[in-house]
Enzyme design. Structure first.
Site, PDB file in Angstrom:
ATOM      1  N   CYS A   1       5.554  -1.256  -0.165  1.00  0.00           N
ATOM      2  CA  CYS A   1       5.411   0.217  -0.159  1.00  0.00           C
ATOM      3  C   CYS A   1       5.241   0.794   1.255  1.00  0.00           C
ATOM      4  CB  CYS A   1       4.238   0.626  -1.025  1.00  0.00           C
ATOM      5  SG  CYS A   1       4.311  -0.122  -2.652  1.00  0.00           S
TER       6      CYS A   1
ATOM      7  N   ASN B   1       5.401   5.209  -9.124  1.00  0.00           N
ATOM      8  CA  ASN B   1       5.360   4.520  -7.834  1.00  0.00           C
ATOM      9  C   ASN B   1       6.745   3.934  -7.545  1.00  0.00           C
ATOM     10  OD1 ASN B   1       5.042   2.699  -5.755  1.00  0.00           O
ATOM     11  ND2 ASN B   1       3.203   1.735  -6.581  1.00  0.00           N
TER      12      ASN B   1
ATOM     13  N   HIS C   1       1.487   7.404   0.211  1.00  0.00           N
ATOM     14  CA  HIS C   1       2.245   6.617  -0.765  1.00  0.00           C
ATOM     15  C   HIS C   1       1.805   7.032  -2.165  1.00  0.00           C
ATOM     16  CE1 HIS C   1       4.072   3.547  -3.020  1.00  0.00           C
ATOM     17  NE2 HIS C   1       2.997   2.782  -3.158  1.00  0.00           N
TER      18      HIS C   1
END
Ligand code: ACO
Length: 329
Positions: free
Chosen positions: A116, A286, A256
């Site tokens: 990520c 996500n 994020h």
């Protein structure tokens, strides 16, 4: 070496698959509820790729839009960096596949695997190449099709992830727009709290790895949660210090998009009002490396960030890795 040059984000764009999977759809697939998912994560729906859509497909779509916005052609690109944990294949690099598809004949190509944190890792690398004059135009793509490495029977992970891509063109800056600071970090001792066990040289694909579902994401959610809170705070604090900027000067923080509770904890730490911290995970889930790029592209398109604004990005991901950057947009 001549004096260092400033690098800026000249354009940013995104692409997501059309198909939407809602929490209510997931209720029919695993033992979960919309209420549980919303209260524990903030996620309401996510985009899911069809069979033919790979990371390169989404990356190419985002790239074409970004090139158009920047007003440069693919032939002018010197370097293509793709951040992904879902490459089309183990090799060749997804960056090579995209280079060929868009006709970026001059560009060097490289994939980076920082989960990520990958988009900020990519921005940091691009910035160094621009700074030294080694490159004039760098394409940083973050593209993921996490749905293809998700265990759709595991309710603790399948509710979290979505697919999408973002692409940014980084060029030399002749204005005060600038990537002011970047902070990158990693700690391999936490490798076993978020990982994909098989398909690499340690455990090549076999009937057994397929039967054991070892080609899908495994995660200890609570340990990742704790590490994320700590590392997002410390890396962003460091990036602000390096840039000489106070959090109160920021127009927007784009964290994020993993979990609303992690984002809220960061917002409180920075003492910022809600409108200064961008959240779109309710729509996308996500999307790993792509999440910040997608969010930044949306914020820019909606006029939330404008040239001259100070913004900050920060991320954490499998590895563990973490990263933060402060940008004068
Ligand atoms: N629906 C209903 N119940 C569930 C679900 C679900 N989808 N998933 C888990 N549960 C249950 C568990 O079984 C457990 O039940 P029990 O108490 O009877 O044992 C209970 O809910 C609590 O589970 P926890 O895991 O303690 O739930 P938690 O509050 O920690 O939330 C979550 C889980 C959302 C995963 C959270 O830990 C989290 O967000 N962690 C961070 C994850 C993350 O950010 N990952 C990003 C990395 S991305 C990358 O690098 C690719």
């Amino acid at each position: 070496m001549s004096s260092l040059k400033k690098a800026k984000i000249a354009a940013i764009a995104r692409a997501v698959p059309e198909k939407i999977l809602t929490n209510f759809d997931l209720e029919k697939m695993v033992d979960t509820t919309d209420e549980w998912i919303r209260t524990r994560t903030g996620i309401e729906e996510r985009h899911i790729a069809d069979e033919k859509t790979t990371s390169s497909v989404l990356g190419i779509e985002a790239t074409k839009k970004a090139l158009k916005k920047a007003g440069i052609s693919a032939e002018e690109l010197d370097f293509i960096i793709v951040a992904t944990i879902t490459p089309d294949m183990v090799f060749p690099a997804t960056a090579c596949i995209i280079q060929n598809a868009i006709g970026a004949t001059k560009a060097a190509t490289m994939d980076i695997e920082a989960a990520c944190s990958g988009f900020i890792y990519g921005l940091s690398i691009a910035r160094q190449y621009i700074a030294t004059g080694e490159a004039k135009n760098v394409l940083v793509i973050a593209s993921e099709v996490l749905s293809k490495i998700t265990d759709w029977d595991d309710r603790s992970t399948c509710i979290l992830f979505g697919d999408g891509a973002g692409a940014a063109i980084i060029t030399e800056s002749d204005s005060d727009s600038e990537i002011m600071s970047t902070v990158l970090g990693g700690d391999g001792k936490y490798g076993d709290i978020l990982y994909l066990p098989a398909g690499g040289s340690k455990k090549p694909a076999s009937h057994e790895t397929v039967d054991n579902k070892e080609h899908t994401i495994k995660m200890n959610g609570q340990d990742v949660f704790k590490a994320a809170v700590t590392k997002m705070r410390s890396s962003l604090k460091k990036a602000l210090e390096k840039a000489g900027i106070k959090s109160s000067q920021l127009k927007l923080v784009i964290p994020h998009q993993a979990n609303l509770r992690i984002i809220e904890s960061l917002r409180k730490f920075l003492d910022l009002p809600k409108e200064k911290v961008y959240v779109n995970l309710q729509k996308y889930g996500n999307t790993s490396a792509a999440s910040i790029a997608i969010a930044m592209s949306e914020a820019e398109e909606n006029g939330i960030i404008k040239r001259g604004d100070y913004i900050a990005l920060c991320a954490f991901g499998g590895g563990l890795t973490w990263a933060a950057t402060v940008i004068k947009y």
